[in-house]
Enzyme design. Structure first.
Site, PDB file in Angstrom:
ATOM      1  CD  GLU A  64      85.741  58.251  68.602  1.00  0.00           C
ATOM      2  OE1 GLU A  64      85.440  58.996  67.649  1.00  0.00           O
ATOM      3  OE2 GLU A  64      85.600  57.010  68.564  1.00  0.00           O
ATOM      4  CE  LYS A  92      86.382  59.020  64.069  1.00  0.00           C
ATOM      5  NZ  LYS A  92      85.342  58.384  64.925  1.00  0.00           N
ATOM      6  CB  CYS A 141      87.214  55.340  66.452  1.00  0.00           C
ATOM      7  SG  CYS A 141      86.042  53.973  66.704  1.00  0.00           S
ATOM      8  CB  SER A 189      57.276  32.622  80.059  1.00  0.00           C
ATOM      9  OG  SER A 189      58.378  32.290  79.216  1.00  0.00           O
TER      10      SER A 189
END
Length: 707
Positions: free
Chosen positions: A45, A114, A175, A357
């Site tokens: 896309e 789309k 999509c 850490s």
């Protein structure tokens, strides 16, 4: 016989607004598809401009440059004799659409806009694009003059149509249309479209691959047919990682699977399939045939071209395969590592600086960087010249050849254990041993001098000397003293990120990595502008529970045995005084809740959309065997009170890799106020009323049993 087709789909690592790079990757994918004898090539896309352009879609330049790239594609000899399906934005009648442009031999066949927009979670497509709502309708689109000169066309079809070749019919989805309840592929399949293509930009989320694969398999199982999925891959421009997974499905089965995580910028997947398998499969389903006889037909764009050839009798077709899924621990190891690699090489920095850490979170980040180094070494070993060129650019040595992950880690990762008088020897040793095993360049500056200098300024101005709670101070003093240490660490981290390479006689700067997990961010258990503030955070979308699983995976996968001690130690910030040299402060005691509880709260709040009252009602049943109604109420109220007090911290949260469905990322995924009425009077009163009602019923039941 002319019934076997070879089609290609791909996963491309495109980059927003990188028109030249995007063009080159598209051309490479077309070239590879042709080498593999494909006659149809599908791309992701918005591959021409990149999916993550965001408000740059408003700019006419984005569409103008997209058409310039399209012109280059039309003119290229690579695109001859193969139908090319590319994604780009198109303006039609002053309306901007997210489109597929399908062309063959310098002629545009169809521009298909789309029809269903992704507009939830991380997606804001309706902000930039309008869905095409005219089902089965086609209009004339007037091409820009530069394109007219190439194609000899003035107008081309624009709208909801399909491509009819001489041997089959191809339809296009984009999509989100696959995920919609009324997906276009349903009617396309009923109308005889045998090949459905889908150009996607679908991001990675832990445990999401199952959904994507099952959806495509069910699509072709119900309606038959061939389904091609193309997807973006890599870090397009921000917090999302697009995870490839290009695939081809036939009649409910998978026949080709692409990689989910890879450093290869261009991946092309081909499949050779027999169209008669589609036809016989569909014809045997009576209910489908009845529905097909009533479907409204699509406009067909006829093309004098075939996807098959006559001499295909001995052409082998793809076998059915089982999809190979990654475990969540593997996903954590690979996804954020690929995301960091893209960010590092594209930002032109020389490496990372990580405040280490000795705890689970920062150690997990170190392991992700080590995983990235492993992937780079593996890519170089298999002959990936692009990756080798990139890594040589990062270390600024054209002759460099990484010999091991530790060798590369030494070049690009600086770890920094910033000790204070409240740091234990245990965490110092754990950080040191892990740094030795992964090979990082390790520093151990002490911050007490800087902390004392800051506190001296306060003392001179106010005449007051704050004390820790352990030394008789108030809660306010205790918190302020912790925050000073945490914020000093951020300043020191950025100082070393900018100048540590300079001090070693090397060029460049380092990206600072943060290590706040998704649960701590949700609870607000972090100091604003401490070491959670960084350039990037690869674990900011990952839960503590999943991180502990990843640490165990890293012990086994990478043989990092220093992690065993880190796994067994209780999580602690080490910001309060030690007791007899040992840590007296733990994260879960500070938070007033466990990390396991935080994950539950996060999923209920975000995924199930539960406010305080609904969360109480759900947890009442979930925890009925371990908590009384009053205890559940207290836990829910404590969570929402602390969450709302600290929500403002999300506005400055370090950009983090999106991996979890309940991420509190304030940038676009989880949009909430940051100034709350933290008393939640009305909501908490409703909870209290329910608790009182339940307790009265309980007492009444007990009284009846006694009587």
């Amino acid at each position: 016989m002319g019934r076997k087709v070879t089609v290609a789909t791909c996963a491309l690592n495109q980059w927003a607004l990188d028109f030249e790079g995007n063009l080159n990757r598209i051309l490479r994918s077309i070239s590879i598809a042709k080498e593999k004898k494909a006659r149809y090539r599908l791309g992701p896309e918005l591959e021409i401009c990149g999916y993550g352009c965001s408000d740059h879609f408003y700019e006419s330049d984005t569409i103008f440059h997209s058409f310039q790239v399209l012109a280059k594609l039309l003119e290229s000899p690579e695109t001859t004799d193969i139908i090319c399906d590319v994604g780009m934005p198109v303006m039609h009648k002053n309306v901007r659409y997210n489109c597929r442009v399908i062309f063959l031999n310098r002629k545009i066949l169809l521009i298909r806009p789309k029809m269903v927009m992704a507009n939830e979670g991380n997606y804001r497509e309706l902000r930039w694009f309008t869905p095409w709502s005219r089902i089965r309708e086609v209009e004339d689109f007037f091409l820009p003059r530069t394109i007219q000169c190439i194609t000899g066309q003035i107008t081309v079809p624009f709208g909801d149509a399909v491509i009819a070749t001489k041997d089959t019919c191809v339809g296009t989805e984009i999509c989100e249309e696959l995920w919609a309840p009324n997906s276009p592929h349903i009617d396309m399949g009923l109308d005889g479209v045998e090949i459905i293509t889908n150009g996607s930009a679908s991001h990675h989320e832990l445990r999401k691959a199952y959904l994507r694969v099952d959806l495509i398999k069910s699509t072709t199982a119900k309606n038959g047919g061939i389904y091609l999925l193309s997807n973006m891959k890599g870090c397009d421009s921000d917090r999302l990682y697009f995870d490839g997974c290009a695939m081809v499905s036939l009649n409910g089965d998978i026949v080709a699977q692409g990689s989910q995580f890879s450093l290869t910028d261009v991946e092309v997947l081909t499949a050779t399939l027999d169209l008669e398998d589609v036809r016989s499969y569909r014809a045997q389903i009576s209910s489908r045939c009845i529905s097909a006889s009533r479907v409204r037909p699509f406009h067909r764009v006829h093309v004098d071209f075939s996807l098959s050839s006559f001499d295909d009798l001995d052409l082998p077709t793809n076998d059915l395969i089982q999809w190979k899924y990654h475990t969540p621990e593997e996903e954590i190891s690979l996804g954020p590592a690929c995301w960091l690699w893209d960010y590092l090489r594209r930002s032109k920095q020389s490496g990372f600086l990580l405040p280490l850490s000795g705890g689970v979170d920062s150690s997990a980040v170190a392991c992700i960087v080590y995983s990235m180094c492993t992937l780079v070494c593996e890519a170089v070993a298999t002959g990936n010249g692009d990756v080798l060129t990139e890594v040589q650019g990062i270390v600024q040595d054209d002759t460099y050849l990484p010999t091991s992950p530790q060798d590369l880690c030494k070049r690009i990762l600086t770890t920094c254990y910033m000790a204070s008088e409240n740091s234990s020897q245990d965490t110092h040793d754990r950080a040191k041993h892990l740094a030795e095993q992964i090979g990082s360049y390790h520093l151990t500056p002490k911050i007490d001098g800087a902390v004392k200098a800051i506190m001296n300024i306060f003392q001179v101005v106010t005449g007051k000397v704050p004390k820790f709670r352990a030394h008789g101070g108030s809660g306010r003093e205790n918190l302020a003293l912790q925050n000073v240490q945490a914020r000093i660490r951020m300043v020191i981290a950025y100082l070393f990120a900018q100048l540590s390479l300079w001090a070693r006689g090397l060029e460049g700067g380092l990206l600072v990595l943060g290590s706040a997990n998704v649960d701590e961010s949700l609870r607000g258990y972090l100091t604003k502008y401490d070491c959670s503030s960084a350039d990037l955070n690869p674990i900011g979308g990952i839960s503590k529970t999943d991180l502990r699983g990843f640490i165990q995976y890293s012990i086994d996968r990478f043989q990092l045995h220093a992690l065993k001690g880190i796994m067994s130690a209780p999580p602690t910030a080490e910001l309060e005084p030690l007791t007899d040299g040992k840590v007296s402060q733990t994260d879960e005691d500070d938070m007033g809740m466990t990390y396991a509880e935080l994950s539950v709260y996060g999923k209920l709040r975000k995924v199930l959309k539960a406010g305080p009252y609904s969360m109480f009602c759900k947890l009442l049943l979930m925890w009925k065997n371990i908590c009384t109604p009053k205890q559940v109420a207290d836990k829910v109220k404590h969570f929402f009170r602390t969450y709302s007090i600290n929500r403002h911290k999300m506005t400055t949260l370090t950009p983090a890799y999106h991996a979890e469905s309940y991420s509190p990322d304030d940038n676009r995924f989880d949009l909430r106020p940051f100034l709350y009425n933290t008393a939640w009077n009305w909501q908490f009163r409703c909870i209290d009323n329910e608790v009182s009602h339940l307790e009265r019923n309980r007492d009444a039941n007990i009284s009846e049993e006694i009587d």
